[in-house]
Design a protein around this motif. Structure first.
Motif, short mmCIF file in Angstrom:
data_model
loop_
_atom_site.label_atom_id
_atom_site.label_comp_id
_atom_site.label_asym_id
_atom_site.label_seq_id
_atom_site.Cartn_x
_atom_site.Cartn_y
_atom_site.Cartn_z
N GLU A 9 -10.44 43.05 46.27
CA GLU A 9 -11.19 41.93 45.71
C GLU A 9 -11.99 41.22 46.79
OE1 GLU A 9 -8.93 39.09 43.44
OE2 GLU A 9 -8.00 40.67 42.24
N PHE A 10 -11.39 41.03 47.96
CA PHE A 10 -12.07 40.39 49.08
C PHE A 10 -13.32 41.19 49.46
CE2 PHE A 10 -9.94 37.21 52.13
CZ PHE A 10 -11.12 36.50 52.30
N GLU A 11 -13.16 42.50 49.52
CA GLU A 11 -14.23 43.39 49.96
C GLU A 11 -15.48 43.28 49.08
OE1 GLU A 11 -13.59 47.55 52.20
OE2 GLU A 11 -12.98 47.52 50.09
N GLN A 12 -15.30 42.92 47.82
CA GLN A 12 -16.43 42.78 46.89
C GLN A 12 -17.37 41.65 47.29
OE1 GLN A 12 -14.78 42.33 42.97
NE2 GLN A 12 -13.71 44.30 43.05
N HIS A 13 -16.93 40.76 48.16
CA HIS A 13 -17.73 39.61 48.56
C HIS A 13 -18.45 39.81 49.89
CE1 HIS A 13 -16.10 37.16 45.31
NE2 HIS A 13 -14.92 37.70 45.59
N LEU A 14 -18.36 41.00 50.46
CA LEU A 14 -18.96 41.28 51.76
C LEU A 14 -20.45 40.93 51.76
CD1 LEU A 14 -18.63 42.33 54.63
CD2 LEU A 14 -19.08 44.63 53.76
N GLY A 15 -20.84 40.14 52.75
CA GLY A 15 -22.24 39.75 52.90
C GLY A 15 -22.67 38.61 51.99
N LYS A 16 -21.74 38.09 51.21
CA LYS A 16 -22.09 37.04 50.24
C LYS A 16 -21.49 35.70 50.65
CE LYS A 16 -21.99 40.34 46.45
NZ LYS A 16 -21.22 40.78 45.28
N GLU A 17 -22.19 34.64 50.25
CA GLU A 17 -21.62 33.31 50.44
C GLU A 17 -20.48 33.14 49.45
OE1 GLU A 17 -23.05 28.87 49.50
OE2 GLU A 17 -24.19 29.81 51.13
N LEU A 18 -19.34 32.68 49.97
CA LEU A 18 -18.17 32.47 49.12
C LEU A 18 -18.18 31.09 48.48
CD1 LEU A 18 -15.60 34.29 51.33
CD2 LEU A 18 -16.13 34.85 48.98
N GLY A 19 -18.87 30.15 49.10
CA GLY A 19 -18.96 28.83 48.51
C GLY A 19 -19.05 27.73 49.55
N VAL A 20 -18.96 26.52 49.02
CA VAL A 20 -19.08 25.30 49.82
C VAL A 20 -17.97 24.35 49.38
CG1 VAL A 20 -20.62 23.39 50.44
CG2 VAL A 20 -21.59 25.62 49.94
N SER A 21 -17.34 23.72 50.36
CA SER A 21 -16.27 22.76 50.04
C SER A 21 -16.86 21.45 49.54
CB SER A 21 -15.44 22.48 51.31
OG SER A 21 -16.18 21.67 52.22
N SER A 22 -15.99 20.55 49.15
CA SER A 22 -16.43 19.20 48.81
C SER A 22 -16.71 18.44 50.11
CB SER A 22 -15.35 18.48 47.99
OG SER A 22 -14.18 18.30 48.78
N TRP A 23 -17.33 17.28 50.00
CA TRP A 23 -17.61 16.44 51.16
C TRP A 23 -16.34 15.74 51.61
CZ3 TRP A 23 -21.97 17.18 53.62
CH2 TRP A 23 -23.11 17.59 52.92
N HIS A 24 -16.18 15.64 52.92
CA HIS A 24 -15.04 14.94 53.53
C HIS A 24 -15.60 13.88 54.48
CE1 HIS A 24 -11.12 14.26 55.34
NE2 HIS A 24 -11.74 14.27 56.51
N THR A 25 -15.19 12.63 54.30
CA THR A 25 -15.65 11.54 55.15
C THR A 25 -14.78 11.43 56.40
OG1 THR A 25 -16.43 10.31 53.21
CG2 THR A 25 -16.15 9.06 55.25
N ILE A 26 -15.42 11.40 57.55
CA ILE A 26 -14.72 11.23 58.83
C ILE A 26 -14.59 9.74 59.10
CG2 ILE A 26 -14.85 11.61 61.32
CD1 ILE A 26 -14.33 14.19 59.82
N THR A 27 -13.38 9.24 59.08
CA THR A 27 -13.14 7.80 59.28
C THR A 27 -12.72 7.52 60.73
OG1 THR A 27 -10.81 7.94 58.70
CG2 THR A 27 -12.38 7.56 56.88
N GLN A 28 -12.82 6.26 61.11
CA GLN A 28 -12.36 5.88 62.45
C GLN A 28 -10.85 6.07 62.57
OE1 GLN A 28 -14.50 5.00 65.06
NE2 GLN A 28 -12.64 5.47 66.20
#
Length: 154
Positions: A9-28
């Protein structure tokens, strides 16, 4: 989110974008806790007043290694790898920090499957990654991370 349960299943994604995560805020608070954990108290990260008045960015910035350490957390938002005995963070290649991440900035991870190989039953993947910063043209960093996945075989 992608769900992957085997090498094939992993091999089927070769060369492809798998996705993007959600935004994470970097706090002090997160920056300060990272400084405590790593004993890296450089003022550009932890002294808000000095960073604001004397620093080149007008505020504190996240440690580069703090943003890097968020890869496993954000990666799990992109792909759910199931039916595993074990997974190992195996390495990082060609990493380049391109831009600092200011306090309260939002970051997210973009991942593409660059290569995959079966090492006698262990799946070794190279993920091309980019840590994007919201409203910025340049990413915080780019590079390749290497994971080893030991899938449970039927």
């Amino acid at each position: 989110m992608q769900i992957i349960t085997s090498h094939a299943e992993f091999e089927q994604h070769l060369g492809k974008e798998l996705g993007v995560s959600s935004w994470h805020t970097i706090t002090q608070e997160q920056i300060n806790k990272f400084a405590d954990a790593t004993l890296d108290y450089q003022w550009i990260h932890t002294d808000e007043e000095k960073a604001k008045n004397e620093g080149p960015f007008g505020s504190t910035i996240a440690h580069g290694y703090l943003t890097l350490s968020l890869i496993p957390y954000l990666w799990k938002e992109i792909v759910d790898i199931q039916k595993l005995k074990m997974e190992i963070n195996y390495g990082i290649e060609s990493l380049r920090f391109a831009q600092p991440v200011l306090v309260n900035a939002k970051i997210r991870l973009k991942a593409k499957l660059a290569s995959i190989v079966n090492l006698r039953g262990v799946t070794k993947v190279h993920m091309a990654i980019e840590m994007e910063i919201e409203d910025q043209k340049k990413p915080a960093f780019t590079g390749e991370v290497v994971f080893l996945y030991h899938f449970i075989t039927p």
